[in-house]
Write an enzyme that holds these catalytic residues in place. Structure first.
Site, mmCIF file in Angstrom:
data_model
loop_
_atom_site.group_PDB
_atom_site.id
_atom_site.type_symbol
_atom_site.label_atom_id
_atom_site.label_comp_id
_atom_site.label_asym_id
_atom_site.label_seq_id
_atom_site.Cartn_x
_atom_site.Cartn_y
_atom_site.Cartn_z
ATOM 1 N N ARG A 142 0.768 -1.091 0.130
ATOM 2 C CA ARG A 142 -0.087 -0.062 -0.019
ATOM 3 C C ARG A 142 0.780 1.470 0.067
ATOM 4 O O ARG A 142 0.461 2.328 -0.785
ATOM 5 C CB ARG A 142 -0.830 -0.094 1.168
ATOM 6 C CG ARG A 142 -1.760 1.080 1.295
ATOM 7 C CD ARG A 142 -2.787 1.203 2.593
ATOM 8 N NE ARG A 142 -1.949 0.882 3.676
ATOM 9 C CZ ARG A 142 -1.491 2.054 4.326
ATOM 10 N NH1 ARG A 142 -1.714 3.328 4.043
ATOM 11 N NH2 ARG A 142 -0.943 1.819 5.501
ATOM 12 N N ARG A 184 1.936 -9.450 9.496
ATOM 13 C CA ARG A 184 3.065 -8.502 9.549
ATOM 14 C C ARG A 184 3.924 -8.518 10.749
ATOM 15 O O ARG A 184 3.592 -8.956 11.877
ATOM 16 C CB ARG A 184 2.431 -7.147 9.331
ATOM 17 C CG ARG A 184 1.476 -7.045 8.020
ATOM 18 C CD ARG A 184 0.928 -5.806 8.290
ATOM 19 N NE ARG A 184 -0.007 -5.766 6.987
ATOM 20 C CZ ARG A 184 -0.643 -4.879 6.433
ATOM 21 N NH1 ARG A 184 -0.517 -3.599 7.059
ATOM 22 N NH2 ARG A 184 -1.398 -4.781 5.032
#
Length: 146
Positions: free
Chosen positions: A5, A95
């Site tokens: 992103r 993550r």
């Protein structure tokens, strides 16, 4: 093709005129005028107007929420409201943060992760056995190219 992103936003903003992208803002509401111009009001009391509103505001998107709520009323289709909240796609993202000093090679050079954005992709159709080996054999690991 998958893009991180942050990289996507970097490329997008690079190709926009200066001062058009707004970061660290929380959308309160927006409305589109008959002329097509979109008026935006932020939670901090500031406002902006634009020709195109891109909602790159994450999984709990205020842009998506407002859009589906408005369309549900305009079209008389309350079933559109089911798209306001995010739905599980079957993909899971893990993550983590690793201290940069731990990503130095034995010869002192920088690890590839320090030189470019990295992404590991585990394909949804993998068996459990292949998922456990995915970091080595089956995943896409490498810099994101754009």
């Amino acid at each position: 093709m998958y893009f991180h992103r942050a990289r996507f936003l970097d490329v997008l903003v690079k190709h926009l005129p200066s001062g058009v992208a707004h970061f660290r803002k929380r959308l309160a509401t927006y409305s589109q005028l008959p002329s097509g111009i979109v008026n935006i009001e932020f939670a901090d009391g500031t406002s902006a107007s634009c020709d195109v509103l891109l909602g790159c505001d994450g999984i709990r998107s205020a842009v998506r929420k407002r859009m589906f709520e408005e369309e549900a009323v305009v079209r008389g289709e309350p079933e559109l409201l089911k798209h306001v909240e995010p739905m599980f796609s079957g993909s899971i993202v893990y993550r983590t943060l690793i201290p940069a000093e731990l990503l130095t090679n034995q010869d002192g050079s920088k690890h590839p992760a320090m030189l470019a954005a990295m992404m590991v992709r585990v394909l949804p159709n993998m068996t459990q056995a292949s998922k456990s080996q995915s970091l080595v054999f089956r995943s896409t690991v490498g810099p994101i190219r754009y």
